[in-house]
Design a protein around this motif. Structure first.
Motif, PDB file in Angstrom:
ATOM      1  N   GLN A  58       0.820  -1.213   0.000  1.00 19.73           N
ATOM      2  CA  GLN A  58       0.000   0.000   0.000  1.00 19.73           C
ATOM      3  C   GLN A  58       0.857   1.267   0.000  1.00 19.73           C
ATOM      4  N   ALA A  59       0.442   2.233  -0.806  1.00 15.06           N
ATOM      5  CA  ALA A  59       1.164   3.507  -0.911  1.00 15.06           C
ATOM      6  C   ALA A  59       0.170   4.658  -0.937  1.00 15.06           C
ATOM      7  N   ALA A  60       0.627   5.816  -0.499  1.00 16.45           N
ATOM      8  CA  ALA A  60      -0.185   7.039  -0.558  1.00 16.45           C
ATOM      9  C   ALA A  60      -0.029   7.665  -1.931  1.00 16.45           C
ATOM     10  N   GLU A  61      -1.156   7.932  -2.585  1.00 17.11           N
ATOM     11  CA  GLU A  61      -1.091   8.541  -3.911  1.00 17.11           C
ATOM     12  C   GLU A  61      -2.026   9.733  -4.068  1.00 17.11           C
ATOM     13  N   GLY A  62      -2.882   9.971  -3.088  1.00 17.34           N
ATOM     14  CA  GLY A  62      -3.826  11.063  -3.187  1.00 17.34           C
ATOM     15  C   GLY A  62      -3.975  11.773  -1.852  1.00 17.34           C
ATOM     16  N   ALA A  63      -5.133  12.424  -1.682  1.00 12.42           N
ATOM     17  CA  ALA A  63      -5.412  13.164  -0.451  1.00 12.42           C
ATOM     18  C   ALA A  63      -6.316  12.340   0.451  1.00 12.42           C
ATOM     19  N   GLY A  64      -6.146  12.519   1.745  1.00 11.83           N
ATOM     20  CA  GLY A  64      -6.989  11.821   2.705  1.00 11.83           C
ATOM     21  C   GLY A  64      -6.218  11.518   3.971  1.00 11.83           C
ATOM     22  N   THR A  65      -6.961  11.281   5.047  1.00 14.40           N
ATOM     23  CA  THR A  65      -6.339  11.021   6.344  1.00 14.40           C
ATOM     24  C   THR A  65      -5.441   9.795   6.300  1.00 14.40           C
ATOM     25  N   GLU A  66      -5.919   8.722   5.669  1.00 19.11           N
ATOM     26  CA  GLU A  66      -5.116   7.503   5.591  1.00 19.11           C
ATOM     27  C   GLU A  66      -3.858   7.728   4.765  1.00 19.11           C
ATOM     28  N   ALA A  67      -4.003   8.476   3.663  1.00 23.54           N
ATOM     29  CA  ALA A  67      -2.836   8.758   2.823  1.00 23.54           C
ATOM     30  C   ALA A  67      -1.790   9.560   3.594  1.00 23.54           C
ATOM     31  N   GLU A  68      -2.230  10.534   4.366  1.00 27.86           N
ATOM     32  CA  GLU A  68      -1.281  11.347   5.128  1.00 27.86           C
ATOM     33  C   GLU A  68      -0.593  10.517   6.213  1.00 27.86           C
ATOM     34  N   SER A  69      -1.341   9.630   6.849  1.00 25.42           N
ATOM     35  CA  SER A  69      -0.755   8.752   7.857  1.00 25.42           C
ATOM     36  C   SER A  69       0.298   7.842   7.223  1.00 25.42           C
ATOM     37  N   LEU A  70      -0.003   7.346   6.037  1.00 26.61           N
ATOM     38  CA  LEU A  70       0.932   6.479   5.334  1.00 26.61           C
ATOM     39  C   LEU A  70       2.180   7.247   4.908  1.00 26.61           C
ATOM     40  N   ARG A  71       1.994   8.470   4.444  1.00 23.01           N
ATOM     41  CA  ARG A  71       3.145   9.299   4.061  1.00 23.01           C
ATOM     42  C   ARG A  71       4.046   9.575   5.259  1.00 23.01           C
ATOM     43  N   ALA A  72       3.433   9.836   6.405  1.00 20.65           N
ATOM     44  CA  ALA A  72       4.225  10.099   7.609  1.00 20.65           C
ATOM     45  C   ALA A  72       5.051   8.875   7.994  1.00 20.65           C
ATOM     46  N   TYR A  73       4.463   7.703   7.844  1.00 20.70           N
ATOM     47  CA  TYR A  73       5.186   6.476   8.174  1.00 20.70           C
ATOM     48  C   TYR A  73       6.321   6.228   7.189  1.00 20.70           C
ATOM     49  N   THR A  74       6.016   6.301   5.890  1.00 20.08           N
ATOM     50  CA  THR A  74       7.035   5.964   4.890  1.00 20.08           C
ATOM     51  C   THR A  74       8.097   7.050   4.739  1.00 20.08           C
ATOM     52  N   ALA A  75       7.886   8.204   5.335  1.00 13.53           N
ATOM     53  CA  ALA A  75       8.948   9.214   5.346  1.00 13.53           C
ATOM     54  C   ALA A  75      10.150   8.709   6.136  1.00 13.53           C
ATOM     55  N   GLN A  76       9.896   7.779   7.071  1.00 17.99           N
ATOM     56  CA  GLN A  76      10.959   7.235   7.906  1.00 17.99           C
ATOM     57  C   GLN A  76      11.258   5.765   7.602  1.00 17.99           C
ATOM     58  N   ASN A  77      10.207   5.020   7.291  1.00 19.89           N
ATOM     59  CA  ASN A  77      10.360   3.563   7.146  1.00 19.89           C
ATOM     60  C   ASN A  77       9.448   3.032   6.057  1.00 19.89           C
ATOM     61  N   GLU A  78       9.782   1.842   5.586  1.00 17.31           N
ATOM     62  CA  GLU A  78       8.851   1.016   4.836  1.00 17.31           C
ATOM     63  C   GLU A  78       8.717  -0.286   5.623  1.00 17.31           C
TER      64      GLU A  78
END
Length: 283
Positions: A58-78
């Motif tokens: 799963q990856a963040a590709e658009g706007a939304g709460t879940e996408a932002e949460s995923l972006r915050a996580y993958t900024a540091q880790n996968e």
């Protein structure tokens, strides 16, 4: 079946680049579904389907709460970010968990649009994020598949490495013994079993191991897990394969770095799988 829950439904692996992750897991011998998009979340995924469960990249590709949460996580880790627990009656499961004393939110609708062998399909789900105290140490969701008949096709479940299901998921936590009562509340009395310092949760389909960081190599000997994330965190995924010998041959042909013990268990380091330590065990 406690609380109308039938066990692990899927594991979610958070990745930065979905196309790159698809290439990586295809190299590991998995067949992936076409790309699916969650309009409600702003996320997209490829799934690795098995007969009873699956893995979602799963990856963040658009706007939304879940996408932002995923972006915050993958900024540091996968890596592994959570699990989904399956139910054939989500509403009844939620009410049962509430009677057990858990503050479970109302379910929400989620869709996933993708191309299938029978044309474009919109898959529908009912899902809710469970409170942290329900499965402490592991982020989890309760999910009901509304359109299950559209989700699995034989060609999606034919994996060159012979994988056919999730055997177990491992999380590192600081005090596993203190968590057994919480997990029992979700999966039923005595589903969480303490052995030495490790708790094994029998979900009904698939196991969840809760272990202190210092003891993770007792569960996964020779694993390359020297740089563990801070606890709590999901760190390992064990998959059942039909023949570990054939799986090893495929990995070797694809120049994947892995090790194999005397019993045939394959160990793929996190560097080869977007932050996930993968074991392949004989089914």
């Amino acid at each position: 079946m406690a609380n109308y829950i039938r066990g692990l439904d899927h594991a979610v692996i958070a990745v930065r680049d979905l196309n790159q992750a698809a290439e990586t897991f295809a190299r590991l011998g998995f067949t992936l579904t076409p790309k699916g998009v969650h309009p409600e979340w702003g996320t997209a995924n490829h799934c690795i389907m098995f007969g009873q469960d699956y893995i979602a990249l799963q990856a963040a590709e658009g706007a939304g709460t879940e996408a932002e949460s995923l972006r915050a996580y993958t900024a540091q880790n996968e890596g592994l970010i959570g699990i989904a627990i399956g139910s054939d009656n989500g509403a009844a499961a939620i009410e049962s968990l509430r009677r057990a004393g858990l503050d479970v939110p109302d379910p929400a609708s989620l869709s996933r649009k993708l191309e299938t062998p029978k044309g474009t399909a919109t898959l529908m789900f009912s899902e809710t994020l469970l409170p942290a105290e329900a499965t402490p140490g592991v982020r989890s969701r309760l999910v009901q598949h509304i359109t299950a008949e559209r989700e699995r096709f034989p060609e999606w479940m034919a994996h060159p490495n012979g994988a056919f299901g999730i055997a177990a998921i491992t999380a590192i936590v600081d005090e596993p013994s203190a968590l057994t009562a919480s997990w029992d509340k979700v999966f039923g009395p005595y589903s969480a079993v303490l052995t030495d310092t490790t708790v094994t949760v029998h979900t009904g389909r698939g196991l969840v191991f809760l272990t202190p960081p210092d003891d993770v190599t007792q569960l996964h000997p020779e694993a390359e897990l020297d740089e563990l994330p801070p606890a709590p965190a999901l760190v390992a995924l064990a998959l059942q394969v039909a023949d570990t010998g054939r799986a090893a041959e495929l990995l070797a042909r694809n120049k994947v770095s892995f090790s194999r013990d005397s019993e045939g268990t394959i160990r793929i380091p996190p560097s080869e799988a977007h932050g996930v330590f993968i074991e392949m065990v004989g089914g």
